[in-house]
Design a protein around this motif. Structure first.
Motif, PDB file in Angstrom:
ATOM      1  N   LEU A 338       0.488  -1.078   0.187  1.00  9.24           N
ATOM      2  CA  LEU A 338       0.418  -0.324  -0.168  1.00  9.24           C
ATOM      3  C   LEU A 338       0.872   1.805  -0.017  1.00  9.24           C
ATOM      4  N   MET A 339       1.472   1.426   0.684  1.00  8.90           N
ATOM      5  CA  MET A 339       2.711   2.413   1.082  1.00  8.90           C
ATOM      6  C   MET A 339       3.043   2.577  -0.570  1.00  8.90           C
ATOM      7  N   SER A 340       3.586   1.325  -1.400  1.00  5.00           N
ATOM      8  CA  SER A 340       4.191   1.519  -2.540  1.00  5.00           C
ATOM      9  C   SER A 340       3.593   2.358  -4.159  1.00  5.00           C
ATOM     10  N   VAL A 341       2.406   2.058  -3.409  1.00  4.28           N
ATOM     11  CA  VAL A 341       1.489   2.567  -4.277  1.00  4.28           C
ATOM     12  C   VAL A 341       0.919   3.933  -3.917  1.00  4.28           C
ATOM     13  N   SER A 342       1.904   4.815  -3.128  1.00  2.61           N
ATOM     14  CA  SER A 342       1.608   5.832  -1.781  1.00  2.61           C
ATOM     15  C   SER A 342      -0.179   5.964  -1.788  1.00  2.61           C
ATOM     16  N   ARG A 343      -0.742   4.685  -0.360  1.00  5.64           N
ATOM     17  CA  ARG A 343      -1.876   5.103  -0.009  1.00  5.64           C
ATOM     18  C   ARG A 343      -1.712   4.895   1.407  1.00  5.64           C
ATOM     19  N   TYR A 344      -1.020   5.753   2.049  1.00  6.47           N
ATOM     20  CA  TYR A 344      -0.336   6.386   3.561  1.00  6.47           C
ATOM     21  C   TYR A 344      -1.198   5.374   4.327  1.00  6.47           C
ATOM     22  N   ASP A 345      -2.272   6.365   4.954  1.00 14.36           N
ATOM     23  CA  ASP A 345      -3.592   6.242   5.209  1.00 14.36           C
ATOM     24  C   ASP A 345      -3.669   5.050   5.531  1.00 14.36           C
ATOM     25  N   GLU A 346      -3.960   3.956   4.410  1.00 11.53           N
ATOM     26  CA  GLU A 346      -4.279   2.383   4.606  1.00 11.53           C
ATOM     27  C   GLU A 346      -2.575   1.811   5.144  1.00 11.53           C
ATOM     28  N   ASN A 493       6.199   4.615  -6.019  1.00 10.38           N
ATOM     29  CA  ASN A 493       5.585   5.461  -4.975  1.00 10.38           C
ATOM     30  C   ASN A 493       4.454   5.977  -6.762  1.00 10.38           C
ATOM     31  N   GLY A 494       2.785   5.612  -5.894  1.00 11.42           N
ATOM     32  CA  GLY A 494       2.026   5.653  -6.901  1.00 11.42           C
ATOM     33  C   GLY A 494       1.301   6.541  -7.235  1.00 11.42           C
ATOM     34  N   ASN A 495       2.034   8.072  -6.911  1.00 12.46           N
ATOM     35  CA  ASN A 495       1.857   9.484  -7.646  1.00 12.46           C
ATOM     36  C   ASN A 495       2.538   9.181  -8.889  1.00 12.46           C
ATOM     37  N   SER A 496       4.157   9.364  -9.509  1.00  9.46           N
ATOM     38  CA  SER A 496       4.397   9.509 -10.374  1.00  9.46           C
ATOM     39  C   SER A 496       4.983   8.299 -11.024  1.00  9.46           C
ATOM     40  N   ALA A 497       5.476   6.978 -10.046  1.00  8.92           N
ATOM     41  CA  ALA A 497       6.128   5.465 -10.571  1.00  8.92           C
ATOM     42  C   ALA A 497       7.709   5.810 -11.170  1.00  8.92           C
ATOM     43  N   ASN A 501       8.592  11.507  -5.925  1.00 10.84           N
ATOM     44  CA  ASN A 501       7.197  11.394  -5.697  1.00 10.84           C
ATOM     45  C   ASN A 501       6.565  12.784  -5.229  1.00 10.84           C
ATOM     46  N   VAL A 502       6.124  13.166  -6.200  1.00 12.51           N
ATOM     47  CA  VAL A 502       5.230  14.264  -6.831  1.00 12.51           C
ATOM     48  C   VAL A 502       3.819  14.266  -7.696  1.00 12.51           C
ATOM     49  N   PRO A 503       2.891  14.436  -6.931  1.00 16.60           N
ATOM     50  CA  PRO A 503       1.639  13.869  -7.829  1.00 16.60           C
ATOM     51  C   PRO A 503       1.913  15.351  -9.226  1.00 16.60           C
ATOM     52  N   ASP A 504       1.001  14.493 -10.157  1.00 15.79           N
ATOM     53  CA  ASP A 504       0.427  15.344 -11.000  1.00 15.79           C
ATOM     54  C   ASP A 504      -0.110  17.142 -10.913  1.00 15.79           C
ATOM     55  N   GLU A 505      -0.301  16.692 -10.120  1.00 13.36           N
ATOM     56  CA  GLU A 505      -1.212  18.353  -9.894  1.00 13.36           C
ATOM     57  C   GLU A 505      -0.814  19.049  -9.439  1.00 13.36           C
ATOM     58  N   LEU A 506       0.291  18.839  -8.296  1.00 14.79           N
ATOM     59  CA  LEU A 506       1.577  19.756  -8.200  1.00 14.79           C
ATOM     60  C   LEU A 506       2.739  19.768  -8.978  1.00 14.79           C
ATOM     61  N   MET A 507       3.642  19.303  -9.523  1.00 10.15           N
ATOM     62  CA  MET A 507       3.584  19.543 -10.427  1.00 10.15           C
ATOM     63  C   MET A 507       3.224  20.240 -11.838  1.00 10.15           C
ATOM     64  N   ASN A 508       1.954  20.420 -11.975  1.00 10.59           N
ATOM     65  CA  ASN A 508       1.204  21.083 -13.087  1.00 10.59           C
ATOM     66  C   ASN A 508       1.290  22.834 -12.056  1.00 10.59           C
ATOM     67  N   ARG A 509       1.929  23.277 -10.738  1.00 16.66           N
ATOM     68  CA  ARG A 509       1.829  24.051 -10.632  1.00 16.66           C
ATOM     69  C   ARG A 509       2.945  24.699 -10.236  1.00 16.66           C
ATOM     70  N   ASN A 532       1.582   3.448 -17.608  1.00 14.01           N
ATOM     71  CA  ASN A 532       0.369   4.315 -17.932  1.00 14.01           C
ATOM     72  C   ASN A 532       0.769   5.388 -17.066  1.00 14.01           C
ATOM     73  N   ARG A 533       0.955   5.205 -15.282  1.00 16.23           N
ATOM     74  CA  ARG A 533       1.241   6.122 -14.740  1.00 16.23           C
ATOM     75  C   ARG A 533       2.114   6.695 -15.056  1.00 16.23           C
ATOM     76  N   PHE A 534       4.175   6.299 -15.096  1.00 13.17           N
ATOM     77  CA  PHE A 534       4.658   6.767 -15.161  1.00 13.17           C
ATOM     78  C   PHE A 534       4.703   7.140 -16.833  1.00 13.17           C
ATOM     79  N   ARG A 535       3.941   6.675 -17.648  1.00 14.66           N
ATOM     80  CA  ARG A 535       3.785   7.408 -19.077  1.00 14.66           C
ATOM     81  C   ARG A 535       2.864   8.921 -18.781  1.00 14.66           C
ATOM     82  N   GLU A 536       2.584   9.182 -18.085  1.00 13.07           N
ATOM     83  CA  GLU A 536       1.429   9.535 -18.038  1.00 13.07           C
ATOM     84  C   GLU A 536       2.737  11.623 -17.026  1.00 13.07           C
TER      85      GLU A 536
END
Length: 776
Positions: A338-346, A493-497, A501-509, A532-536
């Motif tokens: 779960l932590m490896s796909v960035s579902r940290y709370d779970e 991480n599941g944010n960038s693969a 460890n950067v989410p797309d929404e923050l990279m965009n900003r 798919n996640r890495f390509r995006e």
């Protein structure tokens, strides 16, 4: 204008396997509907008798029903179906031209038309595997077979039921010789394919132990099967699935052991006490979990997925089962996934459950420390790490996280408007020496001052959150580079693969100029990203970047293949700054004299991907090479990380060869550069065990176990400075090339300097563009 090979290689980059020289091994059988029952037993017996072996299995056929194909696929995860050219063999002279069984007996000869493997092992479908066959996978020369068994017959002929065929026989020329004999009829017609091969080879084959093709006739009189039999061959007309033959009851019983249902096979495989191959464990374990809900198997399959870098698959299988509260190990593995796909709370919830069991607590606490650190909470991370050390004072991961949370000595901080933000992997003390040096080298390419006066550090593995975004946007630009960032598994991480460890929404900003500098596509041969996640994420990064430079043309080709065509031109060549160290380090002085040493480095991270079945061979070849290299200079083992010392340990234990060990992981950056500048030659397996000494002006030979090594050597137009760890003549090549490079050392050093100068020209040209983009 003639283009330098350093700025644009003339030929497309080869696939990873071709670059690393990693041997491709396959099994092969000819299968039809009549012999399908025997083949299904053969596959089951291979898996149960060799649970740690899983190579491609080529099924040659002349037409199989869809249901038969499905039954075969259910038994093996790496089946490849190839239809034989049946008509091709109609021109052969045969003993019985009209017998369909005789006609099909020749179809196995299509195996010699296979071109994409280094070694192919054929197995007749009337065989059953009873013991280890791993030795066959390590053979490298000739065509191996067991000699025919006839009472009183001393003629040297092979039995073609099992062949170990090397690539020099998988050629058009060898096929032409087969055709010539088949069409002439100058062979034992009643021996079919075997007769042709014996006529062609005339006894020139590599003898295999009879245990690898133990023919049933040896057991006449209902003798027991010898315990060391690896492959039992039911030659003759009466096949086991047809009821067998009188007088061979004990042999028939051995065959019947593997006449199982799929469910029985899965259960038997999972009960095997020996190490299980990851692909087989996933292939058999997944349906077993679906059928039974077994938590232990789900945990084992999840670990196999984690080992392959498929973290989402690990999550998926553990989500299918109910994990009891007191089952600590599955909770710990589930938390890891779960932590490896960035579902940290779970992940926290699962890991906290795992801390209740003493045997899993230290690992669970270390992962909780990691999650806290990723979120920037050093105090909580330190608390969790100390809890792990309290449970197990020797727990390495807990110690690493505890050390990482200790305060870094304060450095003078500059004004944000004068700083560049820098995303990199900042290596810990006693971490990989190359990764330790790399962030500083990247900074030197922009500014002589590499301190916090001019740089704001952003650790790639920390979650890039709102606060981090605000700090970056307060700087005059963002540089991304330093560490193997385009690799899926170092800190998943599941944010960038990839490693940032950067989410797309923050990279965009991010609203300051972004420069991606000398990053490499570091996936191993056989390793993949969450596509798919890495390509995006990759596409967004390229779109946002004002400068996007990759460290070799191999990485450029890989990355461009993942991007839409309109972004291809944004991807450019920027050599790793370590390769131009002499130009970057202020007041650099080449050594007046060099030590009479050869430094040897081997890497052991992801050893299965590096060596495959060849580690024993590699070690034996290195022992041979070290003995000869010692006549040229003193050989020392240089360890970039603690694990690299394994080379010295294994050489001494297995071959009685002792080497001094230099713990480079303990060195400061100046010490790393100084050591590499003062030696005569470096033979290294790590990327930076080649690039750093090259950058210091020292000749290198790369032990290639990763494509990036070959990428670099191609870029400097010196592919002969690399030798695959799988090469059939590894020791001899290493010694020969070392002797050549050392024979006229001044000339070799001058060549290194010349190659480096070409990389420096590219770096200077890019620097001009970067000054325009980032100022400073």
């Amino acid at each position: 204008m003639t283009t330098s090979p350093i700025s644009a290689p003339a030929a497309p980059v080869a696939d990873a396997g071709a670059l690393t020289g990693k041997r491709r091994v396959a099994f092969a059988s000819f299968v039809d509907e009549n012999y399908l029952p025997g083949f299904l037993v053969l596959l089951r017996s291979l898996a149960l008798s060799n649970p740690d072996v899983c190579e491609d299995f080529i099924v040659l056929h002349d037409g199989l029903r869809p249901a038969s194909v499905a039954r075969i696929r259910a038994l093996h995860p790496r089946v490849i179906f190839r239809r034989v050219d049946a008509d091709h063999y109609d021109s052969y002279v045969k003993g019985d031209q009209d017998n369909y069984l005789v006609r099909k007996a020749y179809f196995i000869l299509d195996v010699f038309r296979i071109r994409d493997y280094d070694t192919v092992i054929t197995l007749d479908t009337d065989m059953v595997v009873l013991g280890p066959v791993k030795e066959l996978l390590s053979l490298r020369h000739g065509l191996g077979a067991v000699a025919q068994f006839f009472y009183g017959d001393r003629t040297r002929m092979l039995n073609s039921g099992l062949l170990v065929i090397q690539k020099e026989y998988l050629t058009d020329a060898f096929c032409a010789r087969i055709d010539e004999i088949g069409r002439s009829g100058k062979y034992e017609l009643d021996k079919h394919d075997q007769g042709i091969l014996n006529a062609l080879l005339d006894g020139d084959f590599v003898d295999l132990d009879p245990k690898y093709n133990f023919v049933k006739r040896r057991l006449s009189g209902d003798l027991p099967v010898p315990e060391d039999t690896a492959v039992l061959h039911f030659t003759g007309r009466h096949k086991p699935w047809q009821g067998g033959e009188a007088g061979y009851g004990q042999a028939q019983e051995r065959w019947a052991e593997f006449d199982l249902t799929d469910a029985e096979l899965h259960a038997a495989f999972l009960e095997n006490p020996d190490p299980l191959h990851r692909d087989l464990l996933v292939h058999y374990g997944t349906p077993h979990v679906e059928r039974t809900g077994d938590v232990t198997t789900a945990r084992r399959v999840a670990l196999a997925h984690i080992g392959a870098g498929d973290y989402q698959a690990a999550v998926d299988i553990l989500e299918r089962v109910h994990i009891p509260v007191d089952e600590a190990w599955p909770h710990e593995v589930y938390g890891h996934a779960l932590m490896s796909v960035s579902r940290y709370d779970e992940a926290r919830a699962q890991l906290l459950l795992a801390t209740a069991a003493p045997n899993r607590a230290a690992t669970a606490f270390s992962r909780l420390a990691q999650i806290a650190w990723v979120h920037g909470d050093d105090a909580q991370a330190q608390t969790y790490a100390m809890s792990g050390l309290t449970v197990d004072p020797t727990h390495r991961a807990s110690r690493i996280w505890h050390q990482r949370t200790l305060g870094v000595p304060a450095q003078p901080a500059g004004s944000p408007e004068d700083q560049l933000a820098h995303v990199a992997f900042y290596m810990d003390r006693q971490g990989n020496a190359g990764d330790k040096l790399l962030p500083e080298s990247v900074r030197l390419a922009f500014d002589r001052d590499t301190t916090s006066r001019r740089w704001h550090s952003v650790h790639a593995h920390r979650l890039f959150d709102e606060a981090a975004l605000e700090r970056v946007n307060a700087r005059r630009g963002l540089v991304i580079g330093g560490g193997g960032l385009f690799i899926p598994d170092t800190m998943p991480n599941g944010n960038s693969a990839w490693q940032w460890n950067v989410p797309d929404e923050l990279m965009n900003r991010i609203d300051v100029p972004i420069a991606v500098y000398a990053v490499g596509f570091n996936a191993f041969d056989g390793q993949s990203y969450r596509a798919n996640r890495f390509r995006e994420s990759l596409r967004l990064l390229v779109e946002k970047s004002a400068f996007f430079g990759l460290r070799n043309h191999g990485s450029i080709e890989k990355v461009r293949a993942m991007l839409p065509s309109h972004l291809h031109d944004k991807v450019r060549f920027q050599p790793c700054p370590t390769t131009v160290t002499r130009q970057l380090v202020e007041n650099w002085q080449d050594p007046a004299e060099r030590e009479d040493t050869i430094l040897l480095n081997a890497a052991y991270d992801r050893a299965g991907l590096r060596f495959g079945h060849d580690y024993g061979y590699f070690l034996a070849q290195m022992a041979k090479a070290v003995k000869e290299l010692g006549k040229l200079a003193e050989v020392k083992c240089v360890a970039h990380s603690l694990d690299d010392e394994k080379l010295a340990f294994d050489l001494r234990r297995e071959h009685g060869v002792s080497l001094p060990v230099i713990p480079m992981y303990d060195f400061e950056n100046d010490g790393i550069r100084d050591l590499y500048a003062r030696t005569k030659l470096v033979i290294g397996m790590r990327g930076h065990a080649g690039m750093i000494p090259f950058g210091c002006g020292t000749p290198i030979i790369s032990l290639i176990s990763h494509p990036k090594m070959a990428y670099f050597l191609r870029d400097i137009d010196r592919p002969e400075w690399g030798v695959s760890v799988h090469d059939r003549n590894l020791a001899d090549l290493l010694v020969e090339r070392s002797r050549d490079l050392l024979a006229d050392h001044d000339r070799t050093v001058a060549d290194v300097h010349g190659r480096q100068q070409e990389l420096w020209k590219v770096t200077e040209a890019n620097a001009a563009d970067l000054r325009t983009l980032l100022g400073g």
